[in-house]
Design a protein around this motif. Structure first.
Motif, PDB file in Angstrom:
ATOM      1  N   SER A  35      43.866  47.031  44.952  1.00  0.00           N
ATOM      2  CA  SER A  35      43.679  46.489  43.578  1.00  0.00           C
ATOM      3  C   SER A  35      42.547  45.633  43.147  1.00  0.00           C
ATOM      4  O   SER A  35      42.138  44.706  43.949  1.00  0.00           O
ATOM      5  N   MET A  36      41.845  45.913  42.218  1.00  0.00           N
ATOM      6  CA  MET A  36      40.783  45.184  41.750  1.00  0.00           C
ATOM      7  C   MET A  36      41.287  44.013  41.017  1.00  0.00           C
ATOM      8  O   MET A  36      40.521  42.820  41.313  1.00  0.00           O
ATOM      9  N   THR A  37      42.413  44.047  40.486  1.00  0.00           N
ATOM     10  CA  THR A  37      43.187  42.724  39.911  1.00  0.00           C
ATOM     11  C   THR A  37      43.182  41.965  41.087  1.00  0.00           C
ATOM     12  O   THR A  37      42.899  40.698  40.965  1.00  0.00           O
ATOM     13  N   ARG A  78      45.115  53.558  27.387  1.00  0.00           N
ATOM     14  CA  ARG A  78      45.092  51.875  27.412  1.00  0.00           C
ATOM     15  C   ARG A  78      43.574  51.532  27.537  1.00  0.00           C
ATOM     16  O   ARG A  78      43.144  51.785  28.730  1.00  0.00           O
ATOM     17  N   ILE A  80      41.572  47.732  27.977  1.00  0.00           N
ATOM     18  CA  ILE A  80      41.524  46.371  28.310  1.00  0.00           C
ATOM     19  C   ILE A  80      40.298  45.796  28.528  1.00  0.00           C
ATOM     20  O   ILE A  80      39.441  46.416  29.109  1.00  0.00           O
ATOM     21  N   LEU A  90      35.767  42.710  33.304  1.00  0.00           N
ATOM     22  CA  LEU A  90      35.730  44.174  33.354  1.00  0.00           C
ATOM     23  C   LEU A  90      36.525  44.738  32.415  1.00  0.00           C
ATOM     24  O   LEU A  90      37.326  44.285  31.752  1.00  0.00           O
ATOM     25  N   PRO A 115      48.582  43.323  34.123  1.00  0.00           N
ATOM     26  CA  PRO A 115      47.667  44.244  34.629  1.00  0.00           C
ATOM     27  C   PRO A 115      48.241  45.298  35.198  1.00  0.00           C
ATOM     28  O   PRO A 115      49.083  45.419  35.862  1.00  0.00           O
ATOM     29  N   LEU A 116      47.557  46.542  35.020  1.00  0.00           N
ATOM     30  CA  LEU A 116      48.044  47.823  35.384  1.00  0.00           C
ATOM     31  C   LEU A 116      48.046  47.691  36.891  1.00  0.00           C
ATOM     32  O   LEU A 116      49.016  48.383  37.476  1.00  0.00           O
ATOM     33  N   GLY A 117      47.165  47.212  37.549  1.00  0.00           N
ATOM     34  CA  GLY A 117      47.148  47.048  38.946  1.00  0.00           C
ATOM     35  C   GLY A 117      48.541  46.454  39.774  1.00  0.00           C
ATOM     36  O   GLY A 117      48.790  46.919  40.501  1.00  0.00           O
ATOM     37  N   PHE A 121      49.966  49.073  42.207  1.00  0.00           N
ATOM     38  CA  PHE A 121      49.997  48.741  43.636  1.00  0.00           C
ATOM     39  C   PHE A 121      51.157  48.120  44.231  1.00  0.00           C
ATOM     40  O   PHE A 121      51.513  47.752  45.381  1.00  0.00           O
ATOM     41  N   LEU A 155      41.463  56.390  35.657  1.00  0.00           N
ATOM     42  CA  LEU A 155      41.068  55.270  35.343  1.00  0.00           C
ATOM     43  C   LEU A 155      39.437  54.990  35.339  1.00  0.00           C
ATOM     44  O   LEU A 155      38.991  55.229  36.548  1.00  0.00           O
ATOM     45  N   GLU A 157      36.375  51.963  34.818  1.00  0.00           N
ATOM     46  CA  GLU A 157      36.381  50.686  34.839  1.00  0.00           C
ATOM     47  C   GLU A 157      34.501  50.383  34.823  1.00  0.00           C
ATOM     48  O   GLU A 157      33.883  50.828  35.437  1.00  0.00           O
TER      49      GLU A 157
HETATM   50  C1  LIG Z   1      43.981  49.480  38.525  1.00  0.00           C
HETATM   51  C2  LIG Z   1      43.941  48.151  38.613  1.00  0.00           C
HETATM   52  O1  LIG Z   1      44.094  47.510  37.181  1.00  0.00           O
HETATM   53  C3  LIG Z   1      43.106  46.694  36.643  1.00  0.00           C
HETATM   54  C4  LIG Z   1      43.927  46.543  35.403  1.00  0.00           C
HETATM   55  C5  LIG Z   1      43.605  47.158  34.292  1.00  0.00           C
HETATM   56  C6  LIG Z   1      44.681  47.210  33.163  1.00  0.00           C
HETATM   57  O2  LIG Z   1      45.266  46.321  33.135  1.00  0.00           O
HETATM   58  O3  LIG Z   1      44.588  48.243  32.304  1.00  0.00           O
HETATM   59  C7  LIG Z   1      42.926  48.316  34.409  1.00  0.00           C
HETATM   60  C8  LIG Z   1      41.980  48.387  35.460  1.00  0.00           C
HETATM   61  C9  LIG Z   1      41.930  47.551  36.925  1.00  0.00           C
HETATM   62  O4  LIG Z   1      40.441  47.133  37.007  1.00  0.00           O
HETATM   63  C10 LIG Z   1      43.572  47.479  39.690  1.00  0.00           C
HETATM   64  O5  LIG Z   1      44.140  46.303  39.811  1.00  0.00           O
HETATM   65  O6  LIG Z   1      43.231  47.892  40.588  1.00  0.00           O
END
Ligand SMILES: C=C(O[C@@H]1C=C(C(=O)O)C=C[C@H]1O)C(=O)O
Length: 172
Positions: A35-37, A78, A80, A90, A115-117, A121, A155, A157
């Motif tokens: 997860s990038m988050t 979506r 963000i 980001l 956060p999507l992550g 995840f 996705l 980014e």
């Molecule tokens: C997919 C992830 O979620 C992060 C959060 C996102 C969101 O909230 O829309 C989008 C991109 C990601 O950087 C992640 O944590 O890898």
């Protein structure tokens, strides 16, 4: 800020991972499988989401993304800004085919400022088909196709100038 950054995200051009411009420290960030988050959380106290747009859109709005997704009539979009301690780090654009939004995946429409992550995840059914590194001007980005229970979402980014990715590059 976010509209200009969204235009830059849409202008990303894609590079093969073997491209000489992609140094090891840069690839270490762009090819992050986890997860990038969660990774951002190692570089700040708090990661937050500023919601730009969440809505159903038609195929006419997804241009080149369409080649990576089923030809559904509608897609959940979506967009963000992911912030580290309030700084924009980001831009994230997620396109989810309507056919992905059934069963537990309906949750993807309820994320709001979570956060999507955190959702992706925590799912035991998450897989990732690919990550494409990308560049626009002096900014870096990436595009991934992820799957939940085999159902795809795309996705994209864009890493903004204040994100820790660029600090890692300065350190070489
Ligand atoms: C997919 C992830 O979620 C992060 C959060 C996102 C969101 O909230 O829309 C989008 C991109 C990601 O950087 C992640 O944590 O890898």
């Amino acid at each position: 800020m976010s509209h200009d950054a969204l235009r830059q995200l849409r202008a990303l051009h894609w590079l093969p991972a073997s491209s000489p411009q992609l140094s090891a420290p840069l690839l270490d960030w762009l090819m992050e499988e986890d997860s990038m988050t969660r990774r951002f959380e190692q570089h700040c106290q708090q990661v937050t989401v500023k919601l730009i747009r969440e809505a159903f859109i038609g195929a006419e709005e997804i241009s080149e993304e369409a080649e990576f997704l089923p030809a559904d009539p509608r897609f959940w979009l979506r967009e963000i800004v992911l912030c580290g301690d309030g700084e924009p780090w980001l831009i994230g654009r997620t396109v989810v085919p309507e056919s992905t939004l059934n069963g537990p995946e309906q949750m993807l429409q309820q994320l709001g400022t979570r956060p999507l992550g955190r959702y992706l995840f925590s799912s035991s059914t998450l897989s990732r088909d690919f990550i494409n590194p990308g560049q626009v001007g002096d900014l870096w980005g990436r595009r991934s196709r992820l799957r939940l229970s085999g159902k795809p979402l795309l996705l994209t980014e864009l890493f903004l100038p204040a994100s820790p990715l660029y600090r890692a590059l300065d350190q070489g």
